[in-house]
Motif scaffolding. Structure first.
Motif, mmCIF file in Angstrom:
data_model
loop_
_atom_site.group_PDB
_atom_site.id
_atom_site.type_symbol
_atom_site.label_atom_id
_atom_site.label_comp_id
_atom_site.label_asym_id
_atom_site.label_seq_id
_atom_site.Cartn_x
_atom_site.Cartn_y
_atom_site.Cartn_z
ATOM 1 N N ARG A 122 8.431 6.446 -7.520
ATOM 2 C CA ARG A 122 7.402 5.961 -6.415
ATOM 3 C C ARG A 122 5.931 6.859 -6.902
ATOM 4 N NH1 ARG A 122 5.658 8.088 -1.433
ATOM 5 N NH2 ARG A 122 6.575 9.989 -1.590
ATOM 6 N N PHE B 292 2.331 4.819 -7.817
ATOM 7 C CA PHE B 292 1.188 5.187 -7.279
ATOM 8 C C PHE B 292 -0.072 5.413 -8.152
ATOM 9 C CE2 PHE B 292 -1.836 8.126 -5.010
ATOM 10 C CZ PHE B 292 -2.311 7.287 -4.103
ATOM 11 N N GLU C 275 -1.075 2.453 -9.988
ATOM 12 C CA GLU C 275 -1.370 1.068 -9.230
ATOM 13 C C GLU C 275 -3.041 1.005 -9.041
ATOM 14 O OE1 GLU C 275 -0.702 -0.841 -4.778
ATOM 15 O OE2 GLU C 275 -0.156 1.355 -5.139
ATOM 16 N N HIS C 276 -4.005 1.860 -8.799
ATOM 17 C CA HIS C 276 -5.306 1.684 -8.683
ATOM 18 C C HIS C 276 -6.015 2.311 -9.875
ATOM 19 C CE1 HIS C 276 -4.233 0.968 -4.638
ATOM 20 N NE2 HIS C 276 -3.528 1.995 -4.498
ATOM 21 N N ALA D 254 -5.382 3.683 0.647
ATOM 22 C CA ALA D 254 -4.483 3.648 -0.270
ATOM 23 C C ALA D 254 -3.621 4.806 -0.163
ATOM 24 C CB ALA D 254 -4.814 3.723 -1.788
ATOM 25 N N THR E 224 -1.427 5.061 2.874
ATOM 26 C CA THR E 224 -0.400 4.204 2.863
ATOM 27 C C THR E 224 0.889 4.967 1.946
ATOM 28 O OG1 THR E 224 -1.337 2.140 2.770
ATOM 29 C CG2 THR E 224 0.887 2.047 1.895
ATOM 30 N N TYR E 225 0.482 5.764 0.879
ATOM 31 C CA TYR E 225 1.476 6.456 -0.150
ATOM 32 C C TYR E 225 1.908 7.699 0.965
ATOM 33 C CZ TYR E 225 2.882 9.405 -3.857
ATOM 34 O OH TYR E 225 3.566 10.148 -4.779
#
Length: 298
Positions: A152, A156, A159-160, A172, A175-176
């Motif tokens: 996880r 994260f 991801e960005h 973001a 959400t995390y």
């Protein structure tokens, strides 16, 4: 009124500055003064020294607290040459900075508080330089990392590549970390703006993960903790193990194994907290660390 230049981000009750290790600039936060007993705080991967703002401010009246941004994190330079410049930054390379940085601030012995990767580095320092370490606090980390939690985190981080603005970054993060209040004004502690106007993380972990292709959580976790079990067996210092009660990285089974390895350990849970326990429940984190220091007579 004439517009003022940007202000340096000074932590509550403390100081912020830079020192040089060779040609590499290291950003640090500091509370208290050098005549007080020392506490060194090491942050987790993808984090910065500002994660210890509440702890530093709380301890400042009694302790000299020092926290720095690891290489390629926050406002510290990456490793500029040598094997660490191109490879994933490992615990031994990060630990090698501890002795010269402590010397820079007049610290000859300290209690090391380490969160996640910072805990792994703290153990590494304690084994390689036992004269420098009086005790250790391990904040949600051990030799056994749960794959789902590591997956996880790495997902994260990777991801960005960048964000259009701070609002997008805040969304973001929310959400995390559901349930965590995201303050946009503090996001510049973890993000910097590029020349094209987009915002990027102040660490190189995401770029390194993306460059490596598919994320293999098993292999990545094993690399991070390789040899750590032997180091834990050799950690002959009082050690406080703290686990976020909802952590998906350090499990209760992992704690049981950790306590079996450590020669002198005690354990407490941080309720209402996950892996990022110092931010999820700073009051309990501060209280548990302060109580441990009192027990040590530090």
């Amino acid at each position: 009124m004439e517009e003022l230049p940007p202000r340096h981000d000074v932590p509550a009750g403390g100081r912020s500055g830079y020192v040089l290790l060779g040609d590499r600039q290291v950003h640090y936060l500091e509370w208290g003064h050098a005549r007080l007993p020392a506490v060194v705080c090491l942050h987790g991967g993808g984090q910065t020294a500002y994660m210890y703002e509440q702890l530093g401010a709380a301890l400042a009246g009694r302790y000299h607290v020092l926290a720095w941004d690891f290489a390629d994190h926050g406002d510290s330079d990456p490793f500029l040459d040598g094997p660490a410049a191109d490879a994933a930054v490992g615990r031994h390379a990060l630990a090698a900075d501890a002795a010269p940085l402590c010397e820079e601030f007049g610290i000859t012995r300290a209690v090391f508080v380490g969160a996640s990767m910072g805990g792994i580095v703290s153990v590494t320092v304690a084994v390689s330089r036992p004269d420098l370490v009086g005790a250790v606090v391990l904040l949600d980390v051990g030799h056994r990392l749960e794959v789902a939690g590591v997956q996880r985190i790495t997902a994260f981080l990777a991801e960005h590549e960048s964000f259009a603005d701070l609002d997008e970054a805040a969304a973001a993060i929310a959400t995390y970390l559901p349930g965590r209040t995201v303050t946009q004004g503090r996001l510049t502690r973890n993000l910097r703006q590029r020349a094209d106007g987009r915002w990027v993380w102040k660490h190189g972990l995401g770029r390194r993960i993306r460059a490596g292709g598919a994320i293999d959580a098993d292999r990545g976790a094993a690399m991070v903790v390789a040899g750590l079990d032997d180091d834990l067996r050799g950690l002959h210092r009082p050690t406080l193990v703290l686990r976020g009660a909802q952590s998906d990285v350090l499990s209760e089974a992992g704690v049981d194994e950790l306590l079996e390895l450590l020669p002198d350990a005690r354990y407490a849970r941080i309720h209402g907290a996950g892996h990022l326990a110092a931010g999820d429940n700073p009051e309990s984190t501060v209280g548990l660390v302060a109580a441990f220091l009192d027990q040590l007579g530090w």
